[in-house]
Each structure stands twice: as C-alpha cells, then as structure tokens.
Design an enzyme around this catalytic site. Structure first.
Site, PDB file in Angstrom:
ATOM      1  N   GLU A 108       3.758 -14.222  -8.201  1.00 44.55           N
ATOM      2  CA  GLU A 108       2.802 -14.233  -7.098  1.00 44.55           C
ATOM      3  C   GLU A 108       1.383 -14.260  -7.664  1.00 44.55           C
ATOM      4  OE1 GLU A 108       2.364 -10.619  -4.604  1.00 44.55           O
ATOM      5  OE2 GLU A 108       2.598 -11.991  -2.921  1.00 44.55           O
ATOM      6  N   GLU A 139       6.922  -3.589   2.265  1.00 41.37           N
ATOM      7  CA  GLU A 139       6.586  -4.987   2.531  1.00 41.37           C
ATOM      8  C   GLU A 139       5.832  -5.464   1.306  1.00 41.37           C
ATOM      9  OE1 GLU A 139       5.030  -8.075   2.898  1.00 41.37           O
ATOM     10  OE2 GLU A 139       3.656  -7.383   4.447  1.00 41.37           O
ATOM     11  N   CYS A 162       0.557 -12.302   1.666  1.00 37.71           N
ATOM     12  CA  CYS A 162       1.894 -12.048   1.093  1.00 37.71           C
ATOM     13  C   CYS A 162       2.857 -13.177   1.394  1.00 37.71           C
ATOM     14  CB  CYS A 162       2.424 -10.719   1.608  1.00 37.71           C
ATOM     15  SG  CYS A 162       2.259 -10.536   3.379  1.00 37.71           S
ATOM     16  N   LYS A 167      -3.390   5.956   3.866  1.00 41.34           N
ATOM     17  CA  LYS A 167      -4.278   5.722   2.718  1.00 41.34           C
ATOM     18  C   LYS A 167      -4.634   4.229   2.659  1.00 41.34           C
ATOM     19  CE  LYS A 167      -4.020   4.630  -1.514  1.00 41.34           C
ATOM     20  NZ  LYS A 167      -5.240   3.788  -1.568  1.00 41.34           N
TER      21      LYS A 167
HETATM   22  P1  NAI Z   1      -1.305  -2.428  -5.135  1.00 37.12           P
HETATM   23  O1  NAI Z   1       0.132  -2.479  -4.785  1.00 37.12           O
HETATM   24  O2  NAI Z   1      -1.707  -1.664  -6.341  1.00 37.12           O
HETATM   25  O3  NAI Z   1      -2.148  -1.842  -3.906  1.00 37.12           O
HETATM   26  C1  NAI Z   1      -1.680  -1.686  -2.592  1.00 37.12           C
HETATM   27  C2  NAI Z   1      -1.863  -0.246  -2.136  1.00 37.12           C
HETATM   28  O4  NAI Z   1      -1.037   0.598  -2.931  1.00 37.12           O
HETATM   29  C3  NAI Z   1      -3.283   0.296  -2.307  1.00 37.12           C
HETATM   30  O5  NAI Z   1      -3.583   1.137  -1.222  1.00 37.12           O
HETATM   31  C4  NAI Z   1      -3.180   1.095  -3.590  1.00 37.12           C
HETATM   32  O6  NAI Z   1      -4.132   2.116  -3.677  1.00 37.12           O
HETATM   33  C5  NAI Z   1      -1.795   1.670  -3.481  1.00 37.12           C
HETATM   34  N1  NAI Z   1      -1.191   2.084  -4.755  1.00 37.12           N
HETATM   35  C6  NAI Z   1      -1.380   1.537  -5.971  1.00 37.12           C
HETATM   36  N2  NAI Z   1      -0.683   2.209  -6.907  1.00 37.12           N
HETATM   37  C7  NAI Z   1      -0.027   3.207  -6.267  1.00 37.12           C
HETATM   38  C8  NAI Z   1       0.853   4.247  -6.680  1.00 37.12           C
HETATM   39  N3  NAI Z   1       1.193   4.406  -7.949  1.00 37.12           N
HETATM   40  N4  NAI Z   1       1.337   5.095  -5.748  1.00 37.12           N
HETATM   41  C9  NAI Z   1       1.002   4.949  -4.459  1.00 37.12           C
HETATM   42  N5  NAI Z   1       0.167   3.994  -4.005  1.00 37.12           N
HETATM   43  C10 NAI Z   1      -0.340   3.118  -4.886  1.00 37.12           C
HETATM   44  O7  NAI Z   1      -1.818  -3.909  -5.263  1.00 37.12           O
HETATM   45  P2  NAI Z   1      -3.133  -4.377  -6.068  1.00 37.12           P
HETATM   46  O8  NAI Z   1      -3.140  -3.779  -7.427  1.00 37.12           O
HETATM   47  O9  NAI Z   1      -4.303  -4.110  -5.210  1.00 37.12           O
HETATM   48  O10 NAI Z   1      -2.876  -5.953  -6.172  1.00 37.12           O
HETATM   49  C11 NAI Z   1      -2.068  -6.471  -7.224  1.00 37.12           C
HETATM   50  C12 NAI Z   1      -1.186  -7.579  -6.725  1.00 37.12           C
HETATM   51  O11 NAI Z   1      -0.299  -7.076  -5.739  1.00 37.12           O
HETATM   52  C13 NAI Z   1      -1.891  -8.714  -6.014  1.00 37.12           C
HETATM   53  O12 NAI Z   1      -2.434  -9.632  -6.910  1.00 37.12           O
HETATM   54  C14 NAI Z   1      -0.764  -9.292  -5.210  1.00 37.12           C
HETATM   55  O13 NAI Z   1       0.031 -10.126  -6.009  1.00 37.12           O
HETATM   56  C15 NAI Z   1       0.034  -8.081  -4.817  1.00 37.12           C
HETATM   57  N6  NAI Z   1      -0.317  -7.608  -3.456  1.00 37.12           N
HETATM   58  C16 NAI Z   1       0.520  -7.903  -2.435  1.00 37.12           C
HETATM   59  C17 NAI Z   1       0.184  -7.552  -1.146  1.00 37.12           C
HETATM   60  C18 NAI Z   1       1.063  -7.876  -0.011  1.00 37.12           C
HETATM   61  O14 NAI Z   1       0.575  -8.016   1.102  1.00 37.12           O
HETATM   62  N7  NAI Z   1       2.353  -7.936  -0.186  1.00 37.12           N
HETATM   63  C19 NAI Z   1      -1.073  -6.870  -0.841  1.00 37.12           C
HETATM   64  C20 NAI Z   1      -1.854  -6.531  -1.997  1.00 37.12           C
HETATM   65  C21 NAI Z   1      -1.480  -6.917  -3.239  1.00 37.12           C
END
Ligand code: NAI
Ligand code: MG
Length: 487
Positions: free
Chosen positions: A389, A258, A292, A183
C-alpha cells in the site's frame, strides 16, 4: 464559503468527562498545515494517565450516568442534534479539515462533511430500533434476547478522513448506548476536538464521549491494552492492526479492524471507456490517494490499454495540484513529511523495478507536501509497487488478456478491501462481483459509499464491518433470558 479568519483556532485540549483539560504531563504537540508546512496550533498530548482518566469517565458514564437510563429515542434525538450542529458549522469544519489535513476544500465541502452529517442522521434513526427477539425454544420456557451495548469502547482513527472516521466510529457506538474514548490521529486532531464541542452543545451527557489526542505508541497503545475497555475499533495501517490485536488480547476485548488495501480496478474493453477513465482518476487521485480503498492496481484489457493510458495520463497531467484552500484545486498536499517521503520512496522503487513512469513521479513545488499525480505502466502484479500500500497518488497499470487471469491476479494480494469492474456485460459484472475477494465491489463506479451500506475488509484488510446495520451488531452484545413457565 467561509473566510479563514472565521475559523477560531485555539490550542487543543483533552475532552474528558465533559471538561476541556490539559494533559496530566502538561506536554503538548503541534499540529501542522501540510500545504504550508506551518504550525497551526498546539494540542495537549494525551498519554497513559490521561487515557486512564478518560476510561474511568467513560466507565462511570456507562454504569451510572443518565445515558444508560435515557430512552433510546432520546439518544436518537441527541444524535440528530449533533447532525444538525455539524450541518450548521459545515463550512467551518470543511476549512478546518482542509487546513489540518491538506486535502482540497472542494472535497471536504462535498464529501467529508456531508458524509459525516449523513452518518449521524442514519444512526440517529437506528437508536430506538435496536432490540432483541423472542425465540421459540423447546419446553415450558419463554426465551428472549436483549441486545445491549458492549460498554466502554476505545476508538483509534487515522488522519486521511479525520472527521468522517470519527463519525463512522462515534455515531453507531452512541446509537447502541456505549460510551467512548476516541483517540484521533496525531496528524489531524482539530475536527475531532471541534466535534467534541458540538456533541457537548447537542446535550451529550458528560463522560459519554471522551477525546484524547496523542501519539499511537503512547496514548493509542494505552487505550488498546486498557483492562477496562470492552472493545477497540481501529482504522489504520495493517502493521498497527497487528499490534492492536495483541494489546487487545490482554483482556480479550472485542476488536474491529479496518486496515488498508491494494484494490484492483479492472477495466474491460467492452466498458464505457470515458467513464472508466474518470473512475480510475477518482479511484486513485481522490484525497491525494490517501484512501484505504484506493484503486491502486489498474488492470487494463490489452486491446484498450494504449488508448486508456493515453487518456488517463492526459487527465492526470492536467490536474490542478496546489493550495487546498482554493475552490478549484483538485489535489492537495499529502498529510505529512513522513507520508511524502514514503510515497517518493515507492516511486523510486517502481523505477528500479522497471515499471514505466508515464506521468508525475515527483514532488510538486518547494513548500508543502505536494506530489504530482503519478502513473506507472507496464507493471507486473508481483512488483513491490503492486503489492504494498503506497497510500499516495500513484497508480500501477497492469495489462491483462482474459477474465480468469484478471480475477486470479486481482485476488493475488494480502488485502481485500475493495474492487471495481468496468464492463457493459452484465454476466461478467456479476461473475466478478462473486469471484473477487473484497468487502466492497463497485461495478461501473468507484468510491461509492453510504452510511447504510457495510464497509470493511476481507483478508488482511481487517474484519468487522462499519456502517449500515452491520456496525450495530459489533457495538452490541446479546443476552439470552430464560423464564420458566412450567410448574
Ligand atoms: P497508523 O496505523 O500508525 O495510524 C493510525 C492510528 O493508529 C493513529 O491514530 C495512530 O496514532 C494510531 N497508532 C499508531 N500506532 C499505534 C499503537 N502502537 N497502538 C495504538 N494506536 C496506534 O498509520 P500511519 O503511521 O499514520 O500511516 C502509515 C501507513 O498506514 C500509511 O502510509 C497507509 O499505508 C496506512 N494507513 C491506512 C489507513 C486506512 O485508512 N486503512 C489510514 C492511515 C494509514
Ligand atoms: Mg504512525
């Protein structure tokens, strides 16, 4: 470079069982170009029913398909072919990524795409080198192990390196013989879908890789809690990581997470200051700070503090921020309005907390989610901007006086993804490499990555490792076989 017209952008569909299909609900969502604030195209919106179909296809492909019977070396060949096709289409993929994510074309061309190519190349070589062992047990037995794939793997990836994160997840899983439901992030589904086409062209059997774009709480949640998924690999926010862990507990599926970071970038007075300044720039402004492992806490030894902040802020203020399609652009747009607002919110918090804004601190232009490279000085490690973050081009400079103090402060974080140290003193470098609590330590460099070297977190930055031989361990399971050699 490829012209924009050469990129064929069509409405995105779901990729299930080797077919391109609409979602069961018929719903779609739009993916945006964040630099122009314009819709690029519509994408079929996957939800629970589509995840069910994709998981069923992946299960069938795992249990019955040709994938299982294929010689490991031939699986490697398919990975090699995927690698070649990404390479053949690299300009198109770079532009597609830039349009969907907002990051500069120089970065997609020189980092995202080549690193994805390398990842498939690396794991192609592993496919026929994953095997068990014979074990000298007590008694009249022959004991050996089989290293087998985990099964159906769910992979949920973020928007900051869309194709690269897909590669990090897909390549090792395929090398080990698993089947996949991926996904992509709702913000950036385009390159993952293009990768699906490439995998099909490379001869990957139907159902081995299924791609279901959709939102997190719907499609993502359905995948994480699915009873017929054997493992979930996730990259994203640590808050989402917690939800995924809970969902995965339903059938005790294996998980690797991660998550984010607040990585310390530590500069000693005895370092090569010019390269440390460049390292600090890369550390925080690469990919608009949407990284990240970004070096978002910049620890500066007191005697070089003023000179360092001067040099850094000069460079930051002169960065070319703007149209990510221009070859000379150094920083593009943040991925979404949501991220833009989040970052601007943290900048306000920093001001309120009494940190000193040295440069940036505002939106850049009227259209597109651009932010000026931002430096806060006189930051205390306990401030919110030093703890949470931000995931944007905002660095917090913190002054320190001695080695023990900076190690303690550096480790004072719920995260532990990466850390960097700048010094010419070899003893100090190795000592900090030992004492800093992080999954990656960089000495006199920043953001060095390679498909062969493990990447992942300590503490709340997650667990499990991606890349290298370590990822193979997490996409396989061990079976112990006993044969009676006695009477
Ligand atoms: P997110 O964690 O919501 O999104 C990442 C992935 O998880 C996306 O594919 C999203 O659709 C999916 N996702 C979201 N909620 C889910 C759930 N309940 N069950 C299963 N999958 C789910 O991150 P978001 O909201 O896009 O960004 C928010 C913050 O997260 C950013 O500002 C940053 O601080 C952090 N982040 C960290 C990343 C990293 O590489 N460690 C990457 C993206 C965001
Ligand atoms: Mg989200």
């Amino acid at each position: 470079m490829i012209s924009k017209e050469a990129v064929v952008i069509k409405p995105g569909k779901l990729f299930i069982d080797g077919k391109w299909v609409n979602s069961v609900s018929g719903k779609t969502f739009d993916t945006l170009n964040p630099a122009r604030e314009e819709v690029i195209t519509s994408i079929a919106e996957g939800d629970r029913a589509d995840i069910d179909l994709a998981v069923a296809a992946a299960r069938k492909a795992f249990e019955e398909g040709p994938w299982k019977k294929m010689d490991a070396r031939d699986r490697g060949k398919i990975l090699l072919r995927i690698m070649e096709l990404i390479d053949k289409n690299k300009d198109e993929l770079a532009l597609l990524e830039t349009l969907d994510n907002g990051k500069p074309i120089s970065e997609t061309t020189n980092a995202d795409i080549p690193l994805a190519i390398d990842c498939f190349l690396y794991y192609a070589g592993w496919a026929d080198k994953i095997h068990g062992e014979t074990i000298p047990v007590r008694g009249e037995f022959f004991n050996y192990t089989l290293r087998e794939p985990v099964g159906v793997v769910g992979q949920i990836i973020p928007w900051n390196f869309p194709l690269l994160m897909a590669a990090w997840k897909i390549a090792p899983a395929l090398a080990c013989g698993n089947t996949i439901v991926l996904k992509p992030a709702e913000e950036t589904p385009l390159t993952a879908l293009r990768l699906g086409e490439i995998c099909q062209e490379a001869g990957l059997p139907d159902g081995v890789l299924n791609i279901v774009p959709g939102y997190g709480p719907t499609a993502g949640a359905a995948l994480a809690e699915h009873m017929d998924v054997d493992k979930i690999a996730f990259t994203g926010a640590h808050t989402t990581g917690r939800i995924i862990m809970q969902a995965a507990s339903k059938n005790l599926k294996r998980i690797t997470l991660e998550l984010g970071g607040k990585s310390p970038n530590i500069v000693f007075a005895d370092s090569d200051i010019e390269s440390a300044v460049d390292g600090a720039m890369t550390g925080i402004f690469f990919n608009q700070g949407e990284v990240c492992c970004a070096g978002s806490r910049l620890f500066l030894e007191r005697s070089i503090h003023d000179e360092f902040v001067d040099k850094l802020s000069n460079k930051a203020a002169n960065m070319r921020v703007g149209n990510p399609e221009d070859a000379g652009t150094q920083m593009g747009a943040q991925v979404s309005k949501e991220q833009l607002d989040k970052i601007l919110g943290y900048i306000d918090v920093g001001k309120q907390e009494g940190a000193k804004l040295v440069t940036g601190g505002e939106r850049c232009g009227e259209k597109g989610y651009f932010i000026r490279p931002t430096i806060f000085d006189a930051v205390d490690n306990n401030m919110k901007i030093a703890r949470e973050e931000i995931f944007g081009p905002v660095v917090s400079a913190i002054t320190f006086d001695d080695v023990d103090e900076v190690v303690r402060q550096g480790n004072l974080s719920v995260y532990g993804l990466a850390a960097a140290v700048w010094t010419k003193d070899i003893k100090k470098a190795h000592r900090l490499a030992r004492d800093l609590k992080a999954g990656t330590i960089w000495i006199n460099t920043y953001n060095a990555l390679d498909a062969a070297s493990p990447f992942g977190g300590f503490k709340q930055s997650g667990f499990g490792r991606e890349l290298g031989v370590h990822a193979l361990e997490l996409y396989t399971q061990i079976k112990s076989v006993w044969i009676n050699l006695g009477s």
